[in-house]
Design a protein around this motif. Sequence first.
Motif, PDB file in Angstrom:
ATOM      1  N   GLU A  62       0.881  -1.016   0.050  1.00 41.62           N
ATOM      2  CA  GLU A  62      -0.100  -0.113  -0.062  1.00 41.62           C
ATOM      3  C   GLU A  62       0.997   1.180  -0.093  1.00 41.62           C
ATOM      4  N   ILE A  63       1.774   1.235   0.672  1.00 43.28           N
ATOM      5  CA  ILE A  63       2.755   2.314   0.749  1.00 43.28           C
ATOM      6  C   ILE A  63       3.376   2.651  -0.520  1.00 43.28           C
ATOM      7  N   ASP A  64       4.046   1.705  -1.169  1.00 40.61           N
ATOM      8  CA  ASP A  64       4.394   1.623  -2.429  1.00 40.61           C
ATOM      9  C   ASP A  64       3.701   2.082  -3.581  1.00 40.61           C
ATOM     10  N   LEU A  65       2.334   1.879  -3.259  1.00 43.21           N
ATOM     11  CA  LEU A  65       1.525   2.084  -4.434  1.00 43.21           C
ATOM     12  C   LEU A  65       0.536   3.295  -4.229  1.00 43.21           C
ATOM     13  N   ARG A  66       0.671   3.970  -2.851  1.00 38.74           N
ATOM     14  CA  ARG A  66      -0.157   4.935  -2.473  1.00 38.74           C
ATOM     15  C   ARG A  66      -0.536   6.261  -3.529  1.00 38.74           C
ATOM     16  N   ALA A  67       0.589   6.624  -4.122  1.00 37.80           N
ATOM     17  CA  ALA A  67       0.346   7.710  -4.907  1.00 37.80           C
ATOM     18  C   ALA A  67      -0.413   7.363  -6.380  1.00 37.80           C
ATOM     19  N   TRP A  68      -0.280   6.002  -6.707  1.00 40.18           N
ATOM     20  CA  TRP A  68      -0.917   5.526  -7.897  1.00 40.18           C
ATOM     21  C   TRP A  68      -2.299   5.172  -7.714  1.00 40.18           C
ATOM     22  N   VAL A  69      -2.576   4.628  -6.268  1.00 43.70           N
ATOM     23  CA  VAL A  69      -3.706   4.484  -6.038  1.00 43.70           C
ATOM     24  C   VAL A  69      -4.621   5.706  -5.929  1.00 43.70           C
ATOM     25  N   ALA A  70      -4.010   6.981  -5.593  1.00 37.03           N
ATOM     26  CA  ALA A  70      -4.662   7.946  -5.413  1.00 37.03           C
ATOM     27  C   ALA A  70      -5.048   8.675  -6.746  1.00 37.03           C
ATOM     28  N   GLU A  71      -4.176   8.450  -7.766  1.00 33.90           N
ATOM     29  CA  GLU A  71      -4.190   8.596  -9.288  1.00 33.90           C
ATOM     30  C   GLU A  71      -5.468   7.928 -10.017  1.00 33.90           C
ATOM     31  N   GLN A  72      -5.474   6.594  -9.546  1.00 37.94           N
ATOM     32  CA  GLN A  72      -6.499   5.700  -9.770  1.00 37.94           C
ATOM     33  C   GLN A  72      -7.960   5.912  -9.424  1.00 37.94           C
ATOM     34  N   THR A  73      -8.308   6.445  -8.158  1.00 41.06           N
ATOM     35  CA  THR A  73      -9.357   6.799  -7.507  1.00 41.06           C
ATOM     36  C   THR A  73      -9.578   7.913  -7.894  1.00 41.06           C
ATOM     37  N   GLY A  74      -8.760   8.801  -8.401  1.00 41.15           N
ATOM     38  CA  GLY A  74      -9.121  10.280  -8.966  1.00 41.15           C
ATOM     39  C   GLY A  74      -9.741  10.089 -10.411  1.00 41.15           C
ATOM     40  N   GLN A  75      -9.281   9.214 -10.989  1.00 36.58           N
ATOM     41  CA  GLN A  75     -10.052   8.553 -12.156  1.00 36.58           C
ATOM     42  C   GLN A  75     -11.151   7.877 -12.314  1.00 36.58           C
ATOM     43  N   GLY A  76     -11.858   7.814 -10.984  1.00 38.44           N
ATOM     44  CA  GLY A  76     -12.977   7.111 -10.806  1.00 38.44           C
ATOM     45  C   GLY A  76     -13.025   5.748 -10.719  1.00 38.44           C
ATOM     46  N   HIS A  77     -11.807   4.927 -10.667  1.00 41.03           N
ATOM     47  CA  HIS A  77     -11.724   3.585 -10.496  1.00 41.03           C
ATOM     48  C   HIS A  77     -11.602   3.220  -8.751  1.00 41.03           C
ATOM     49  N   ALA A  78     -12.978   2.644  -8.246  1.00 46.00           N
ATOM     50  CA  ALA A  78     -13.116   2.652  -6.944  1.00 46.00           C
ATOM     51  C   ALA A  78     -12.262   1.352  -6.399  1.00 46.00           C
ATOM     52  N   THR A  79     -11.743   0.523  -6.997  1.00 52.19           N
ATOM     53  CA  THR A  79     -11.128  -0.706  -6.694  1.00 52.19           C
ATOM     54  C   THR A  79      -9.993  -1.134  -7.630  1.00 52.19           C
ATOM     55  N   LEU A  80      -9.131  -1.933  -7.272  1.00 53.43           N
ATOM     56  CA  LEU A  80      -8.113  -2.299  -8.208  1.00 53.43           C
ATOM     57  C   LEU A  80      -8.609  -2.989  -9.293  1.00 53.43           C
ATOM     58  N   ALA A  81      -9.846  -3.803  -9.205  1.00 50.96           N
ATOM     59  CA  ALA A  81     -10.449  -4.606 -10.249  1.00 50.96           C
ATOM     60  C   ALA A  81     -11.173  -3.778 -11.249  1.00 50.96           C
ATOM     61  N   ASP A  82     -11.320  -2.451 -10.851  1.00 49.26           N
ATOM     62  CA  ASP A  82     -12.023  -1.248 -11.614  1.00 49.26           C
ATOM     63  C   ASP A  82     -10.993  -0.844 -12.625  1.00 49.26           C
ATOM     64  N   VAL A  83      -9.696  -0.989 -12.317  1.00 51.22           N
ATOM     65  CA  VAL A  83      -8.480  -0.176 -13.301  1.00 51.22           C
ATOM     66  C   VAL A  83      -8.626  -0.969 -14.327  1.00 51.22           C
ATOM     67  N   PRO A  84      -8.397  -0.112 -15.475  1.00 53.56           N
ATOM     68  CA  PRO A  84      -8.442  -1.102 -16.758  1.00 53.56           C
ATOM     69  C   PRO A  84      -7.075  -1.620 -16.893  1.00 53.56           C
ATOM     70  N   ALA A  85      -7.246  -2.828 -17.160  1.00 52.52           N
ATOM     71  CA  ALA A  85      -5.829  -3.563 -17.567  1.00 52.52           C
ATOM     72  C   ALA A  85      -6.201  -4.943 -18.236  1.00 52.52           C
ATOM     73  N   PRO A  86      -5.058  -5.300 -19.203  1.00 52.35           N
ATOM     74  CA  PRO A  86      -5.311  -6.518 -19.761  1.00 52.35           C
ATOM     75  C   PRO A  86      -5.754  -7.698 -18.925  1.00 52.35           C
ATOM     76  N   GLN A  87      -6.377  -8.871 -19.530  1.00 56.65           N
ATOM     77  CA  GLN A  87      -6.776  -9.959 -18.852  1.00 56.65           C
ATOM     78  C   GLN A  87      -5.984 -10.912 -19.096  1.00 56.65           C
ATOM     79  N   LEU A  88      -5.965 -11.750 -18.192  1.00 61.75           N
ATOM     80  CA  LEU A  88      -4.887 -13.148 -18.112  1.00 61.75           C
ATOM     81  C   LEU A  88      -6.122 -14.260 -17.444  1.00 61.75           C
ATOM     82  N   GLY A  89      -6.370 -15.230 -18.175  1.00 61.44           N
ATOM     83  CA  GLY A  89      -7.234 -16.303 -17.342  1.00 61.44           C
ATOM     84  C   GLY A  89      -8.877 -15.682 -16.934  1.00 61.44           C
ATOM     85  N   GLY A  90      -9.180 -14.679 -17.606  1.00 65.62           N
ATOM     86  CA  GLY A  90     -10.458 -14.053 -17.221  1.00 65.62           C
ATOM     87  C   GLY A  90     -10.254 -12.972 -16.037  1.00 65.62           C
TER      88      GLY A  90
END
Length: 159
Positions: A62-90
């Motif tokens: 969480e410490i390592d990703l804190r700024a990235w998480v703030a950026e993602q939530t600022g873009q409207g992504h409430a959870t990690l699963a909501d952050v657009p990313a390629p899929q592997l195994g669904g």
Amino acid sequence: MSFVAKPPSPESGPQPTETVIENDGFFPAIDPREIRELARITSSITAPRLRSAILAAMDATEIDLRAWVAEQTGQGHATLADVPAPQLGGESRNLIRYRRVIALLAKAELIDRHRDFDTTAAGASQGDELDESVRELRRDAAHAIRDMLGRTRTTVDLI
């Protein structure tokens, strides 16, 4: 200390329940049984010890990703699963990477903090091997974090 997964023996009696560890809302909950399997952590590591290592890994991540998480939530992504990313195994690569980070850091913590070898020459040699293993686990975790952040894995500075 061996970390190769093996089922508990019947003589060892009932095993403590390993309950899912809730996260902060952005990151997913972590199932210690899944981490035990992913990281090949034996049943000789108690449930409370594993839980402690997982919590430490979750906190460090969480410490390592804190700024990235703030950026993602600022873009409207409430959870990690909501952050657009390629899929592997669904499943989102970010979710796969996050669980990998937690498994790697938890295992590194267990090896680093809970060694049980003697100080004979054989024990010192085993300790050196474990040091290398801990470095490799932390390196692989750092790679997974950098992959989530979209950064390269190598930094090169010219002198």
